[in-house]
Design a protein around this motif. Structure first.
Motif: not given
Length: 155
Positions: A58-87
């Motif tokens: 995804y050299p320009g942009e990427m769309t992620v979905v936060l719905q059923h399978r995401f873990d370890n959501l961390e939210v800061t003042d500058d952004g967020f981190a999340v673990t997603l499953s790809f396959g």
């Protein structure tokens, strides 16, 4: 007085703050009901942290979905981190708010789109993500608007 009120940038910051508040609530309480998010971001933003194979795919942009399978959501003042499953492979992503292009919750038909005026410049045939350095500091003026949800509707 050197200039006027920069409503575009003020709106831009306010809408990024709204995303932060929503994600903080999800981190604390989980996703309520049918809520889920499509988040499109600029993979070339200097502060984005994704696996090399994802940035290659995804050299320009990427769309992620936060719905059923995401873990370890961390939210800061500058952004967020999340673990997603790809396959079946989990990947950790860090997405700064400034890299977000769209944020959509189709369950309630809510969406935001973030643009810079360079994105709308029809005199320049080069898309912004193809530029080597992106806009120079202080050159980009940001706008936020509600995005049309037709593109996210299931056919």
């Amino acid at each position: 007085m050197s200039g006027g009120i920069d409503y575009g940038n003020l709106m831009h910051r306010a809408m990024r703050g709204l995303i932060q508040n929503v994600l903080e609530d999800v981190r604390e309480r989980g996703l309520p009901g049918e809520h889920h998010f499509f988040i499109t971001f600029d993979t070339q933003h200097p502060d984005v942290e994704i696996a090399d194979w994802l940035s290659d795919r995804y050299p320009g942009e990427m769309t992620v979905v936060l719905q059923h399978r995401f873990d370890n959501l961390e939210v800061t003042d500058d952004g967020f981190a999340v673990t997603l499953s790809f396959g079946e492979a989990p990947e950790r992503l860090y997405i700064p708010y400034d890299s977000i292009k769209t944020f959509v919750d189709p369950s309630v038909e809510f969406g935001l789109r973030f643009e810079t005026h360079e994105d709308e410049d029809e005199d320049d045939p080069t898309p912004p993500e193809d530029g080597p350095d992106g806009p120079g500091e202080g050159e980009a003026q940001h706008d936020a608007e509600v995005v049309r949800l037709d593109a996210f509707r299931k056919q």
